[in-house]
Design a protein around this motif. Structure first.
Motif, PDB file in Angstrom:
ATOM      1  N   ALA A  87       0.739  -1.094  -0.053  1.00  0.00           N
ATOM      2  CA  ALA A  87      -0.211   0.034   0.126  1.00  0.00           C
ATOM      3  C   ALA A  87       0.907   1.194  -0.086  1.00  0.00           C
ATOM      4  CB  ALA A  87      -0.975   0.082   1.146  1.00  0.00           C
ATOM      5  N   ILE A  88       2.034   1.062   0.921  1.00  0.00           N
ATOM      6  CA  ILE A  88       2.903   2.284   0.998  1.00  0.00           C
ATOM      7  C   ILE A  88       3.503   2.422  -0.314  1.00  0.00           C
ATOM      8  CG2 ILE A  88       4.806   3.354   2.052  1.00  0.00           C
ATOM      9  CD1 ILE A  88       3.742   2.019   4.544  1.00  0.00           C
ATOM     10  N   LEU A  89       4.134   1.531  -0.832  1.00  0.00           N
ATOM     11  CA  LEU A  89       4.874   1.659  -2.118  1.00  0.00           C
ATOM     12  C   LEU A  89       3.893   1.914  -3.486  1.00  0.00           C
ATOM     13  CD1 LEU A  89       6.931  -1.772  -1.881  1.00  0.00           C
ATOM     14  CD2 LEU A  89       7.683   0.725  -1.790  1.00  0.00           C
ATOM     15  N   GLY A  90       2.484   1.519  -3.326  1.00  0.00           N
ATOM     16  CA  GLY A  90       1.615   1.847  -4.358  1.00  0.00           C
ATOM     17  C   GLY A  90       1.417   3.543  -4.239  1.00  0.00           C
ATOM     18  N   ALA A  91       1.472   3.927  -3.012  1.00  0.00           N
ATOM     19  CA  ALA A  91       1.145   5.521  -2.825  1.00  0.00           C
ATOM     20  C   ALA A  91       2.112   6.273  -3.264  1.00  0.00           C
ATOM     21  CB  ALA A  91       0.775   5.857  -1.623  1.00  0.00           C
ATOM     22  N   LEU A  92       3.550   5.768  -3.275  1.00  0.00           N
ATOM     23  CA  LEU A  92       4.570   6.505  -3.743  1.00  0.00           C
ATOM     24  C   LEU A  92       4.816   6.204  -5.423  1.00  0.00           C
ATOM     25  CD1 LEU A  92       7.234   5.080  -1.147  1.00  0.00           C
ATOM     26  CD2 LEU A  92       6.275   7.638  -1.594  1.00  0.00           C
ATOM     27  N   ALA A  93       3.768   5.012  -5.820  1.00  0.00           N
ATOM     28  CA  ALA A  93       4.184   4.633  -7.483  1.00  0.00           C
ATOM     29  C   ALA A  93       5.519   4.024  -7.519  1.00  0.00           C
ATOM     30  CB  ALA A  93       3.797   5.761  -8.220  1.00  0.00           C
ATOM     31  N   ASP A  94       5.871   3.243  -6.647  1.00  0.00           N
ATOM     32  CA  ASP A  94       7.389   2.741  -6.443  1.00  0.00           C
ATOM     33  C   ASP A  94       7.306   1.266  -6.627  1.00  0.00           C
ATOM     34  OD1 ASP A  94       9.632   2.727  -6.257  1.00  0.00           O
ATOM     35  OD2 ASP A  94      10.081   3.078  -4.244  1.00  0.00           O
ATOM     36  N   GLY A  95       6.683   0.559  -7.462  1.00  0.00           N
ATOM     37  CA  GLY A  95       6.517  -0.828  -7.618  1.00  0.00           C
ATOM     38  C   GLY A  95       5.810  -1.566  -6.512  1.00  0.00           C
ATOM     39  N   ASP A  96       6.176  -2.779  -6.220  1.00  0.00           N
ATOM     40  CA  ASP A  96       5.643  -3.604  -5.201  1.00  0.00           C
ATOM     41  C   ASP A  96       6.694  -4.154  -4.436  1.00  0.00           C
ATOM     42  OD1 ASP A  96       6.274  -5.823  -6.467  1.00  0.00           O
ATOM     43  OD2 ASP A  96       4.140  -6.219  -7.403  1.00  0.00           O
ATOM     44  N   ILE A  97       6.115  -4.997  -3.487  1.00  0.00           N
ATOM     45  CA  ILE A  97       7.030  -5.737  -2.535  1.00  0.00           C
ATOM     46  C   ILE A  97       8.009  -6.734  -3.115  1.00  0.00           C
ATOM     47  CG2 ILE A  97       5.493  -7.577  -1.907  1.00  0.00           C
ATOM     48  CD1 ILE A  97       6.867  -7.317   1.065  1.00  0.00           C
ATOM     49  N   GLY A  98       7.359  -7.211  -4.338  1.00  0.00           N
ATOM     50  CA  GLY A  98       8.292  -8.231  -5.261  1.00  0.00           C
ATOM     51  C   GLY A  98       9.356  -7.692  -5.978  1.00  0.00           C
ATOM     52  N   ASP A  99       9.305  -6.253  -6.326  1.00  0.00           N
ATOM     53  CA  ASP A  99      10.099  -5.556  -7.099  1.00  0.00           C
ATOM     54  C   ASP A  99      11.491  -5.556  -6.288  1.00  0.00           C
ATOM     55  OD1 ASP A  99       8.591  -5.388  -9.264  1.00  0.00           O
ATOM     56  OD2 ASP A  99       7.883  -3.560  -8.545  1.00  0.00           O
ATOM     57  N   HIS A 100      11.172  -4.996  -4.993  1.00  0.00           N
ATOM     58  CA  HIS A 100      12.354  -4.679  -4.196  1.00  0.00           C
ATOM     59  C   HIS A 100      13.013  -5.724  -3.371  1.00  0.00           C
ATOM     60  CE1 HIS A 100      11.505  -0.150  -4.706  1.00  0.00           C
ATOM     61  NE2 HIS A 100      10.362  -0.799  -4.749  1.00  0.00           N
ATOM     62  N   PHE A 101      11.990  -6.848  -3.054  1.00  0.00           N
ATOM     63  CA  PHE A 101      12.332  -8.201  -2.265  1.00  0.00           C
ATOM     64  C   PHE A 101      12.036  -9.092  -3.011  1.00  0.00           C
ATOM     65  CE2 PHE A 101      11.629  -4.563   0.479  1.00  0.00           C
ATOM     66  CZ  PHE A 101      12.799  -4.399   1.120  1.00  0.00           C
ATOM     67  N   PRO A 102      12.399  -9.584  -4.214  1.00  0.00           N
ATOM     68  CA  PRO A 102      11.950 -10.728  -4.942  1.00  0.00           C
ATOM     69  C   PRO A 102      12.305 -11.990  -4.212  1.00  0.00           C
ATOM     70  CG  PRO A 102      14.129  -9.824  -5.852  1.00  0.00           C
ATOM     71  CD  PRO A 102      13.749  -8.857  -4.806  1.00  0.00           C
ATOM     72  N   PRO A 103      11.266 -12.947  -4.233  1.00  0.00           N
ATOM     73  CA  PRO A 103      11.350 -14.163  -3.792  1.00  0.00           C
ATOM     74  C   PRO A 103      12.322 -15.054  -4.315  1.00  0.00           C
ATOM     75  CG  PRO A 103       9.455 -14.096  -4.912  1.00  0.00           C
ATOM     76  CD  PRO A 103       9.788 -12.612  -4.828  1.00  0.00           C
TER      77      PRO A 103
END
Length: 394
Positions: A282-298
């Motif tokens: 939700a926070i990354l979405g408000a920043l228009a900064d991708g999602d959790i998988g972009d920054h911390f890929p499984p």
């Protein structure tokens, strides 16, 4: 030693105290490492002292993690271990300056005050160079002051004789050494008090509102405004996050940053905290900064079993680096079991720590799907979140 020895270039050292944990701020990390305007609270002070031409050396007092996170130290700086109390931390730093003359000037500064200016440093150095043994910046008290007992207002205190004390404070090094050597078990909240006990007068110089101290979470908003340099108007941005994880036996159950006793846990690459994952998105979405998988890929093994609070703290730091703030978050956890209600207060408190925002701006709710779907069959748990940010206009 001559207490009125003249000031020369490079004859000033700094002790920068960064050993506290900042429990009252509730950030979930040392408050001196919280970002403001793209750099940590600690780095603001380091950069200000490094830029001043009169300062020839410094001692950063902090544990290994703080020192590592501070980044490169200015030339001629060293480090010292923190003590249990502030007084011991300063004493440890004095030990690191054993080869400095008693005639030198020492600035002692709390890293929780990031707004150090060259003007305040100049005023302090001038006061000591002109003969003062010690000097401290102060600000007048603008508010009416009263005594208060059991919630009842009492007499008004004369504020004309009261001032707010700030740091850095300046000393002839020899005087501060004698003050600490003679302090014994007597505690003091700052070094100027110790010097006064020797009978020396402490000069005062005009302080600076930007030296506001980071003590509570709301102070971060004040400091962001003070150090932001009059940035453009803010805009509101809203982001939404949603996440699902499967329930499996034999794993710990992490929801909302706390561990909940339950027969099953959540399956995932990290600790699978479905609530924190939704809120991070939700926070990354408000920043228009991708999602959790972009920054911390499984696919990255370094995040296997990682604590999900790290992901959420990362998202909060991205907000701070943009000069924004998290105004409100709303989290809904969808599960038949475990019951979230008994843990709601603990989850809100933990989110307040991780995000460094007031608990009053955090909503946590729980619901079921009336035994319908995968959550109703207790196959998994879902969470959805909305984050409202205030960001500078581009």
């Amino acid at each position: 030693m001559t207490d009125s020895a003249p000031l020369s270039s490079g004859s000033v050292a700094v002790v920068l105290l960064a050993g506290g944990v900042g429990a009252r701020a509730g950030f979930g990390r040392p408050k001196q490492l919280v970002p403001i305007g793209g750099k940590s609270v600690l780095r603001w002070s380091l950069d200000a002292f490094a830029a001043h031409p009169a300062i020839g050396a410094g001692v950063l007092v902090g544990d290994d993690d703080v020192v590592a996170a501070a980044g490169p130290l200015p030339a001629s700086w060293t480090t010292a271990a923190p003590g249990i109390e502030r007084q011991q931390s300063v004493a440890n730093a004095l030990g690191a300056l054993a080869d400095w003359s008693d005639d030198a000037i020492l600035l002692v500064h709390d890293a929780a005050r990031p707004g150090v200016s060259a003007a305040v440093i100049d005023r302090l150095l001038a006061a000591v160079a002109e003969g003062a043994v010690a000097a401290t910046p102060t600000l007048p008290v603008p508010d009416t002051l009263i005594t208060e007992v059991d919630g009842v207002a009492g007499d008004v205190t004369d504020r004309s004789r009261i001032a707010r004390v700030q740091t850095p404070q300046a000393f002839r090094l020899g005087a501060l050494r004698r003050a600490h050597a003679g302090a014994g078990d007597e505690a003091a909240t700052d070094d100027a008090q110790l010097v006064r006990r020797l009978g020396h007068a402490v000069a005062t110089v005009p302080g600076d509102a930007r030296l506001h101290k980071l003590t509570y979470a709301d102070d971060l908003i004040i400091l962001s405004a003070l150090l932001g340099g009059g940035k453009a108007a803010m805009r509101t941005a809203v982001g939404m996050g949603y996440d699902v994880h499967r329930l499996v036996p034999g794993k710990p159950m992490w929801i909302g940053g706390i561990e909940i006793e339950h027969s099953h846990g959540l399956e995932g690459h990290s600790d699978a905290d479905v609530a924190l994952h939704a809120l991070t998105d939700a926070i990354l979405g408000a920043l228009a900064d991708g999602d959790i998988g972009d920054h911390f890929p499984p696919s990255d093994p370094q995040w296997r079993g990682a604590a999900s609070w790290r992901f959420l703290a990362f998202a909060a730091e991205r907000v701070a680096k943009r000069g924004g703030r998290i105004a409100h978050v709303d989290l809904t956890i969808i599960a038949e079991a475990p019951k979230i209600g008994p843990h709601r207060a603990a989850i809100r408190a933990r989110l307040s720590e991780i995000l460094a925002i007031s608990i009053e701006t955090i909503s946590v709710k729980a619901t079921t799907t009336e035994r319908l779907g995968f959550t109703g069959r207790r196959e998994g748990i879902a969470a959805q979140a909305i984050a409202t940010l205030e960001l500078p206009e581009n």
